[in-house]
Design a protein around this motif. Structure first.
Motif, PDB file in Angstrom:
ATOM      1  N   THR A 162       0.954  -1.211   0.013  1.00  0.00           N
ATOM      2  CA  THR A 162       0.055   0.052  -0.036  1.00  0.00           C
ATOM      3  C   THR A 162       0.951   1.324  -0.110  1.00  0.00           C
ATOM      4  O   THR A 162       1.852   1.258   0.542  1.00  0.00           O
ATOM      5  CB  THR A 162      -1.027   0.032   1.189  1.00  0.00           C
ATOM      6  OG1 THR A 162      -0.100  -0.047   2.395  1.00  0.00           O
ATOM      7  CG2 THR A 162      -1.805  -1.196   1.285  1.00  0.00           C
ATOM      8  N   VAL A 163       0.396   2.272  -0.689  1.00  0.00           N
ATOM      9  CA  VAL A 163       1.151   3.624  -0.787  1.00  0.00           C
ATOM     10  C   VAL A 163       0.866   4.191   0.611  1.00  0.00           C
ATOM     11  O   VAL A 163      -0.112   4.411   1.205  1.00  0.00           O
ATOM     12  CB  VAL A 163       0.577   4.575  -1.857  1.00  0.00           C
ATOM     13  CG1 VAL A 163       1.400   5.670  -1.851  1.00  0.00           C
ATOM     14  CG2 VAL A 163       0.614   3.736  -3.061  1.00  0.00           C
ATOM     15  N   GLN A 164       2.092   4.652   1.033  1.00  0.00           N
ATOM     16  CA  GLN A 164       2.239   5.502   2.446  1.00  0.00           C
ATOM     17  C   GLN A 164       2.739   6.879   2.062  1.00  0.00           C
ATOM     18  O   GLN A 164       3.168   7.225   1.204  1.00  0.00           O
ATOM     19  CB  GLN A 164       3.101   4.680   3.411  1.00  0.00           C
ATOM     20  CG  GLN A 164       2.538   3.416   3.721  1.00  0.00           C
ATOM     21  CD  GLN A 164       3.296   2.560   5.240  1.00  0.00           C
ATOM     22  OE1 GLN A 164       3.928   3.608   5.812  1.00  0.00           O
ATOM     23  NE2 GLN A 164       3.502   1.481   5.032  1.00  0.00           N
ATOM     24  N   THR A 165       2.329   7.630   3.082  1.00  0.00           N
ATOM     25  CA  THR A 165       3.006   9.050   3.068  1.00  0.00           C
ATOM     26  C   THR A 165       3.718   9.362   4.401  1.00  0.00           C
ATOM     27  O   THR A 165       3.653   8.651   5.242  1.00  0.00           O
ATOM     28  CB  THR A 165       1.594   9.976   3.288  1.00  0.00           C
ATOM     29  OG1 THR A 165       0.878   9.656   4.378  1.00  0.00           O
ATOM     30  CG2 THR A 165       0.911   9.857   1.986  1.00  0.00           C
ATOM     31  N   CYS A 166       4.619  10.343   4.115  1.00  0.00           N
ATOM     32  CA  CYS A 166       5.514  10.811   5.133  1.00  0.00           C
ATOM     33  C   CYS A 166       4.898  11.356   6.229  1.00  0.00           C
ATOM     34  O   CYS A 166       3.965  12.445   6.136  1.00  0.00           O
ATOM     35  CB  CYS A 166       6.538  11.612   4.424  1.00  0.00           C
ATOM     36  SG  CYS A 166       7.786  12.492   5.604  1.00  0.00           S
ATOM     37  N   LYS A 171       4.193  13.600   1.846  1.00  0.00           N
ATOM     38  CA  LYS A 171       4.688  13.144   0.690  1.00  0.00           C
ATOM     39  C   LYS A 171       4.709  11.653   0.309  1.00  0.00           C
ATOM     40  O   LYS A 171       4.972  10.743   1.346  1.00  0.00           O
ATOM     41  CB  LYS A 171       6.327  13.581   0.197  1.00  0.00           C
ATOM     42  CG  LYS A 171       6.801  13.078  -1.015  1.00  0.00           C
ATOM     43  CD  LYS A 171       8.071  13.560  -1.283  1.00  0.00           C
ATOM     44  CE  LYS A 171       8.654  13.164  -2.513  1.00  0.00           C
ATOM     45  NZ  LYS A 171      10.150  13.654  -2.577  1.00  0.00           N
ATOM     46  N   GLU A 172       4.155  11.002  -0.528  1.00  0.00           N
ATOM     47  CA  GLU A 172       3.961   9.619  -0.876  1.00  0.00           C
ATOM     48  C   GLU A 172       5.419   9.019  -1.016  1.00  0.00           C
ATOM     49  O   GLU A 172       6.353   9.615  -1.371  1.00  0.00           O
ATOM     50  CB  GLU A 172       3.213   9.453  -2.294  1.00  0.00           C
ATOM     51  CG  GLU A 172       1.598   9.424  -2.137  1.00  0.00           C
ATOM     52  CD  GLU A 172       1.074   8.933  -3.142  1.00  0.00           C
ATOM     53  OE1 GLU A 172       1.652   8.310  -4.290  1.00  0.00           O
ATOM     54  OE2 GLU A 172       0.045   9.418  -3.528  1.00  0.00           O
ATOM     55  N   ILE A 173       5.325   7.926  -0.284  1.00  0.00           N
ATOM     56  CA  ILE A 173       6.925   7.109  -0.214  1.00  0.00           C
ATOM     57  C   ILE A 173       6.598   5.905  -0.508  1.00  0.00           C
ATOM     58  O   ILE A 173       5.312   5.271  -0.112  1.00  0.00           O
ATOM     59  CB  ILE A 173       7.340   7.376   1.219  1.00  0.00           C
ATOM     60  CG1 ILE A 173       6.607   6.705   2.277  1.00  0.00           C
ATOM     61  CG2 ILE A 173       7.867   8.593   1.487  1.00  0.00           C
ATOM     62  CD1 ILE A 173       7.219   7.048   3.672  1.00  0.00           C
ATOM     63  N   SER A 174       7.414   5.008  -0.988  1.00  0.00           N
ATOM     64  CA  SER A 174       7.354   3.619  -1.609  1.00  0.00           C
ATOM     65  C   SER A 174       7.467   2.811  -0.140  1.00  0.00           C
ATOM     66  O   SER A 174       7.929   3.153   0.903  1.00  0.00           O
ATOM     67  CB  SER A 174       8.671   3.244  -2.271  1.00  0.00           C
ATOM     68  OG  SER A 174       9.699   3.107  -1.607  1.00  0.00           O
ATOM     69  N   PRO A 175       7.079   1.781  -0.260  1.00  0.00           N
ATOM     70  CA  PRO A 175       7.011   0.552   0.773  1.00  0.00           C
ATOM     71  C   PRO A 175       8.261   0.346   1.256  1.00  0.00           C
ATOM     72  O   PRO A 175       8.325   0.314   2.697  1.00  0.00           O
ATOM     73  CB  PRO A 175       6.209  -0.731   0.244  1.00  0.00           C
ATOM     74  CG  PRO A 175       5.335  -0.247  -1.064  1.00  0.00           C
ATOM     75  CD  PRO A 175       6.130   0.924  -1.610  1.00  0.00           C
ATOM     76  N   ILE A 184      13.924   2.590  11.478  1.00  0.00           N
ATOM     77  CA  ILE A 184      14.972   3.366  12.192  1.00  0.00           C
ATOM     78  C   ILE A 184      14.232   4.552  12.964  1.00  0.00           C
ATOM     79  O   ILE A 184      14.994   4.790  14.039  1.00  0.00           O
ATOM     80  CB  ILE A 184      15.968   4.019  10.992  1.00  0.00           C
ATOM     81  CG1 ILE A 184      16.572   2.784  10.177  1.00  0.00           C
ATOM     82  CG2 ILE A 184      16.962   4.988  11.690  1.00  0.00           C
ATOM     83  CD1 ILE A 184      17.375   1.858  10.945  1.00  0.00           C
ATOM     84  N   PHE A 185      13.306   5.020  12.277  1.00  0.00           N
ATOM     85  CA  PHE A 185      12.780   6.263  13.105  1.00  0.00           C
ATOM     86  C   PHE A 185      11.374   6.241  13.888  1.00  0.00           C
ATOM     87  O   PHE A 185      10.675   6.882  14.369  1.00  0.00           O
ATOM     88  CB  PHE A 185      12.676   7.447  11.994  1.00  0.00           C
ATOM     89  CG  PHE A 185      13.927   7.966  11.428  1.00  0.00           C
ATOM     90  CD1 PHE A 185      14.681   8.623  12.128  1.00  0.00           C
ATOM     91  CD2 PHE A 185      14.165   7.415  10.215  1.00  0.00           C
ATOM     92  CE1 PHE A 185      15.911   9.085  11.657  1.00  0.00           C
ATOM     93  CE2 PHE A 185      15.394   7.793   9.664  1.00  0.00           C
ATOM     94  CZ  PHE A 185      16.198   8.607  10.150  1.00  0.00           C
ATOM     95  N   ASN A 186      11.082   4.823  13.672  1.00  0.00           N
ATOM     96  CA  ASN A 186       9.810   4.345  14.392  1.00  0.00           C
ATOM     97  C   ASN A 186       8.475   5.156  13.565  1.00  0.00           C
ATOM     98  O   ASN A 186       7.420   5.274  14.375  1.00  0.00           O
ATOM     99  CB  ASN A 186       9.602   4.723  15.910  1.00  0.00           C
ATOM    100  CG  ASN A 186      10.714   3.595  16.610  1.00  0.00           C
ATOM    101  OD1 ASN A 186      10.720   2.514  16.112  1.00  0.00           O
ATOM    102  ND2 ASN A 186      11.453   4.237  17.555  1.00  0.00           N
ATOM    103  N   ARG A 187       8.612   5.664  12.411  1.00  0.00           N
ATOM    104  CA  ARG A 187       7.356   6.236  11.633  1.00  0.00           C
ATOM    105  C   ARG A 187       8.023   6.356  10.488  1.00  0.00           C
ATOM    106  O   ARG A 187       9.134   6.507   9.934  1.00  0.00           O
ATOM    107  CB  ARG A 187       7.117   7.711  12.271  1.00  0.00           C
ATOM    108  CG  ARG A 187       8.039   8.506  12.370  1.00  0.00           C
ATOM    109  CD  ARG A 187       7.881   9.960  13.051  1.00  0.00           C
ATOM    110  NE  ARG A 187       8.466  11.045  12.987  1.00  0.00           N
ATOM    111  CZ  ARG A 187       9.892  11.328  13.936  1.00  0.00           C
ATOM    112  NH1 ARG A 187       9.867  10.376  14.995  1.00  0.00           N
ATOM    113  NH2 ARG A 187      10.364  12.233  13.526  1.00  0.00           N
ATOM    114  N   PRO A 188       6.907   6.404   9.395  1.00  0.00           N
ATOM    115  CA  PRO A 188       7.058   6.696   7.928  1.00  0.00           C
ATOM    116  C   PRO A 188       7.809   7.965   7.573  1.00  0.00           C
ATOM    117  O   PRO A 188       7.110   9.008   7.970  1.00  0.00           O
ATOM    118  CB  PRO A 188       5.948   6.089   7.490  1.00  0.00           C
ATOM    119  CG  PRO A 188       4.884   6.333   8.348  1.00  0.00           C
ATOM    120  CD  PRO A 188       5.498   6.100   9.499  1.00  0.00           C
TER     121      PRO A 188
END
Length: 197
Positions: A162-166, A171-175, A184-188
């Protein structure tokens, strides 16, 4: 330095992850090949008009005897990479270290290849799908025997499609980027926001 840093952020985004296409049949593990890292980096460098030069320095050279009584050469090399913006002349340098061990004359070449590969991987925060150089048992087995306990295989869940966002800039980001950021950061986070954090 604004022009080159913006280009390097774009390159980081385009080279966020490299798959493990290499296969070591003897020890049954996959690894990220230097040629795959070079291919991704060269493509992005050409697109964004970044030139690179590399110099290597041998930091350490030694010999050791393996469990079979054969002498092996061990070499540690530092790769210094200079990245040059061909449009402005701005440049930055980065370094990477690599070690190589070989019975014959390939120790230096192995070390140079590893140093350059990891200089690029670390400079551009490239995810190598879990690749970890400390997981390679081949040298341990040659040096102390075949009784090295191998780690248990773990089953990894497939990356989400599924497409996720920052979570910072939406901004849309890849899986793959989302999965790496979550670890690494505990969040997209997108690559640019990862660099800021």
């Amino acid at each position: 330095m604004k022009n080159i840093t913006n280009k390097l952020i774009n390159i980081s985004q385009e080279c966020a992850a490299v798959t493990k296409n290499g296969k070591n049949d003897y020890h049954n593990y996959s690894y990220t090949q230097a040629q795959d890292v070079a291919k991704a980096i060269n493509s992005a460098f050409t697109k964004h008009r970044i030139a690179s030069t590399v110099s290597h320095e041998v930091l350490h050279f030694d010999t050791t005897t393996n469990k079979s009584g054969k002498e092996e050469r061990i070499v540690t090399v530092k790769a210094t990479v200079t990245l040059i913006d061909t449009e402005t002349g701005e440049y930055v340098t980065t370094t990477g270290l690599g070690s190589g061990q070989d019975l014959g004359d390939k120790a230096v070449m192995k070390a140079e290849t590893a140093a350059l590969k990891y200089a690029y991987i670390q400079a551009f925060n490239m995810s190598c799908c879990g690749a970890d150089p400390e997981a390679d048992l081949s040298v341990d087995e040659r040096m102390i025997g075949t009784d090295v306990q191998k780690p248990r295989k773990t089953i990894q869940k497939p990356a989400s499609t599924t497409v996720q966002t920052c979570s910072s800039c939406t901004k849309e980001i890849s899986p793959n980027i989302a999965e790496y950021s979550q670890r690494i950061f505990n969040r997209p986070l997108c690559i640019a926001c990862q660099n800021r954090h």
